[in-house]
Design a protein around this motif. Structure first.
Motif, PDB file in Angstrom:
ATOM      1  N   LEU A  22     -63.691 -25.118  48.725  1.00 29.37           N
ATOM      2  CA  LEU A  22     -62.803 -24.745  47.631  1.00 29.37           C
ATOM      3  C   LEU A  22     -61.507 -25.540  47.685  1.00 29.37           C
ATOM      4  O   LEU A  22     -61.026 -26.040  46.655  1.00 29.37           O
ATOM      5  CB  LEU A  22     -62.518 -23.241  47.697  1.00 29.37           C
ATOM      6  N   MET A  23     -60.951 -25.707  48.871  1.00 31.84           N
ATOM      7  CA  MET A  23     -59.704 -26.469  49.003  1.00 31.84           C
ATOM      8  C   MET A  23     -59.921 -27.937  48.654  1.00 31.84           C
ATOM      9  O   MET A  23     -59.080 -28.565  48.001  1.00 31.84           O
ATOM     10  CB  MET A  23     -59.155 -26.326  50.423  1.00 31.84           C
ATOM     11  N   ARG A  24     -61.046 -28.503  49.065  1.00 31.63           N
ATOM     12  CA  ARG A  24     -61.340 -29.907  48.716  1.00 31.63           C
ATOM     13  C   ARG A  24     -61.521 -30.080  47.219  1.00 31.63           C
ATOM     14  O   ARG A  24     -61.065 -31.054  46.627  1.00 31.63           O
ATOM     15  CB  ARG A  24     -62.598 -30.371  49.447  1.00 31.63           C
ATOM     16  N   ARG A  25     -62.210 -29.131  46.582  1.00 36.81           N
ATOM     17  CA  ARG A  25     -62.423 -29.211  45.139  1.00 36.81           C
ATOM     18  C   ARG A  25     -61.093 -29.132  44.387  1.00 36.81           C
ATOM     19  O   ARG A  25     -60.860 -29.888  43.449  1.00 36.81           O
ATOM     20  CB  ARG A  25     -63.351 -28.081  44.697  1.00 36.81           C
ATOM     21  N   ARG A  26     -60.210 -28.242  44.828  1.00 31.54           N
ATOM     22  CA  ARG A  26     -58.906 -28.129  44.173  1.00 31.54           C
ATOM     23  C   ARG A  26     -58.072 -29.384  44.371  1.00 31.54           C
ATOM     24  O   ARG A  26     -57.374 -29.834  43.458  1.00 31.54           O
ATOM     25  CB  ARG A  26     -58.153 -26.913  44.705  1.00 31.54           C
ATOM     26  N   ALA A  27     -58.131 -29.980  45.571  1.00 31.36           N
ATOM     27  CA  ALA A  27     -57.385 -31.217  45.825  1.00 31.36           C
ATOM     28  C   ALA A  27     -57.918 -32.355  44.952  1.00 31.36           C
ATOM     29  O   ALA A  27     -57.142 -33.154  44.410  1.00 31.36           O
ATOM     30  CB  ALA A  27     -57.472 -31.588  47.304  1.00 31.36           C
ATOM     31  N   ALA A  28     -59.250 -32.421  44.792  1.00 33.27           N
ATOM     32  CA  ALA A  28     -59.828 -33.460  43.933  1.00 33.27           C
ATOM     33  C   ALA A  28     -59.429 -33.255  42.475  1.00 33.27           C
ATOM     34  O   ALA A  28     -59.144 -34.226  41.753  1.00 33.27           O
ATOM     35  CB  ALA A  28     -61.348 -33.464  44.062  1.00 33.27           C
ATOM     36  N   GLN A  29     -59.384 -32.011  42.025  1.00 36.70           N
ATOM     37  CA  GLN A  29     -58.951 -31.741  40.648  1.00 36.70           C
ATOM     38  C   GLN A  29     -57.490 -32.116  40.456  1.00 36.70           C
ATOM     39  O   GLN A  29     -57.115 -32.664  39.420  1.00 36.70           O
ATOM     40  CB  GLN A  29     -59.158 -30.255  40.316  1.00 36.70           C
ATOM     41  N   ARG A  30     -56.651 -31.847  41.459  1.00 29.87           N
ATOM     42  CA  ARG A  30     -55.241 -32.230  41.360  1.00 29.87           C
ATOM     43  C   ARG A  30     -55.083 -33.739  41.287  1.00 29.87           C
ATOM     44  O   ARG A  30     -54.301 -34.261  40.500  1.00 29.87           O
ATOM     45  CB  ARG A  30     -54.469 -31.682  42.557  1.00 29.87           C
ATOM     46  N   ARG A  31     -55.852 -34.453  42.129  1.00 30.46           N
ATOM     47  CA  ARG A  31     -55.768 -35.925  42.101  1.00 30.46           C
ATOM     48  C   ARG A  31     -56.232 -36.475  40.768  1.00 30.46           C
ATOM     49  O   ARG A  31     -55.648 -37.409  40.225  1.00 30.46           O
ATOM     50  CB  ARG A  31     -56.603 -36.506  43.241  1.00 30.46           C
ATOM     51  N   ALA A  32     -57.314 -35.884  40.223  1.00 31.04           N
ATOM     52  CA  ALA A  32     -57.814 -36.342  38.919  1.00 31.04           C
ATOM     53  C   ALA A  32     -56.806 -36.061  37.819  1.00 31.04           C
ATOM     54  O   ALA A  32     -56.612 -36.883  36.907  1.00 31.04           O
ATOM     55  CB  ALA A  32     -59.140 -35.665  38.603  1.00 31.04           C
ATOM     56  N   ALA A  33     -56.132 -34.919  37.888  1.00 38.01           N
ATOM     57  CA  ALA A  33     -55.130 -34.599  36.871  1.00 38.01           C
ATOM     58  C   ALA A  33     -53.932 -35.533  36.970  1.00 38.01           C
ATOM     59  O   ALA A  33     -53.370 -35.952  35.952  1.00 38.01           O
ATOM     60  CB  ALA A  33     -54.676 -33.148  37.020  1.00 38.01           C
ATOM     61  N   GLN A  34     -53.537 -35.882  38.184  1.00 34.30           N
ATOM     62  CA  GLN A  34     -52.415 -36.811  38.342  1.00 34.30           C
ATOM     63  C   GLN A  34     -52.786 -38.215  37.900  1.00 34.30           C
ATOM     64  O   GLN A  34     -51.967 -38.937  37.349  1.00 34.30           O
ATOM     65  CB  GLN A  34     -51.948 -36.836  39.799  1.00 34.30           C
ATOM     66  N   ALA A  35     -54.036 -38.619  38.129  1.00 34.64           N
ATOM     67  CA  ALA A  35     -54.460 -39.953  37.698  1.00 34.64           C
ATOM     68  C   ALA A  35     -54.554 -40.031  36.179  1.00 34.64           C
ATOM     69  O   ALA A  35     -54.301 -41.076  35.585  1.00 34.64           O
ATOM     70  CB  ALA A  35     -55.806 -40.305  38.324  1.00 34.64           C
ATOM     71  N   ALA A  36     -54.911 -38.930  35.526  1.00 31.16           N
ATOM     72  CA  ALA A  36     -55.038 -38.936  34.067  1.00 31.16           C
ATOM     73  C   ALA A  36     -53.682 -38.890  33.383  1.00 31.16           C
ATOM     74  O   ALA A  36     -53.542 -39.325  32.243  1.00 31.16           O
ATOM     75  CB  ALA A  36     -55.877 -37.745  33.618  1.00 31.16           C
TER      76      ALA A  36
END
Length: 196
Positions: free
Chosen positions: A171-185
């Protein structure tokens, strides 16, 4: 003054508009006369039926406790009827219940699963523990069963702890990946330069 219509009336078919498909004898006559038959739309492929998955209920902390406690009590009663209150059978049945509780507890209540499991183990021991007469005898039988079956208790708690830890890390990895994707977008805001 006369007003001229700029669009054709609605009740007449427009020029060049496709005619409705003919059915029955009229369609057969149309084929004999040489008019091309109406085209059927291409069949749309059906999506594949979804694969059956294991049930995936999401239990709250309280719901997980009720599920685990009620299941262990029912299994203990069944163990008493079928196997004569065998503590080994009870301990073996405890492990899959721990795994299911840890898998089915919802994400926000993951911490509760390793806490719920030992309480449910003790609650389920009530029908199986060998106790003498009276309240004191029952209590001594429960304490003795907890002491002699501590391996099953620790094993089930360890199973629940490992499963919840793995779920929390994922769950923590998935949330970190979503945060990185949101920052990249998000477009980067460049600071304005002040005129010199």
């Amino acid at each position: 003054m006369e007003q001229h219509r700029t669009r054709p009336p609605q009740y007449r078919p427009r020029r060049g508009a496709p005619l409705p498909a003919q059915t029955g004898r009229a369609a057969a006559d149309g084929v004999r006369r040489g008019t091309p038959p109406a085209r059927r739309p291409a069949p749309v492929p059906r999506p594949a039926p979804p694969r059956r998955r294991m049930p995936n209920p999401r239990l709250t902390g309280l719901g997980g406790g009720l599920f685990c406690g009620a299941t262990m009590f029912a299994l203990a009663c069944l163990d008493q009827l079928l196997f004569g209150a065998s503590l080994v059978v009870y301990g073996m049945l405890f492990l899959p219940v721990c795994a299911l509780t840890a898998l089915w507890v919802r994400r926000g209540d993951l911490v509760t699963a390793p806490i719920i499991v030992p309480i449910a183990f003790a609650f389920g021991l009530l029908p199986v523990a060998d106790g003498g007469g009276g309240m004191g005898g029952e209590l001594m039988g429960l304490v003795t069963a907890l002491a002699t079956q501590a391996g099953w208790l620790y094993g089930g708690t360890l199973v629940a702890g490992v499963i919840t830890t793995v779920r929390k890390v994922r769950l923590m990895r998935r949330r970190a990946a979503q945060r990185r994707a949101a920052q990249a977008a998000r477009p980067e805001i460049q600071p304005r330069r002040r005129p010199a």
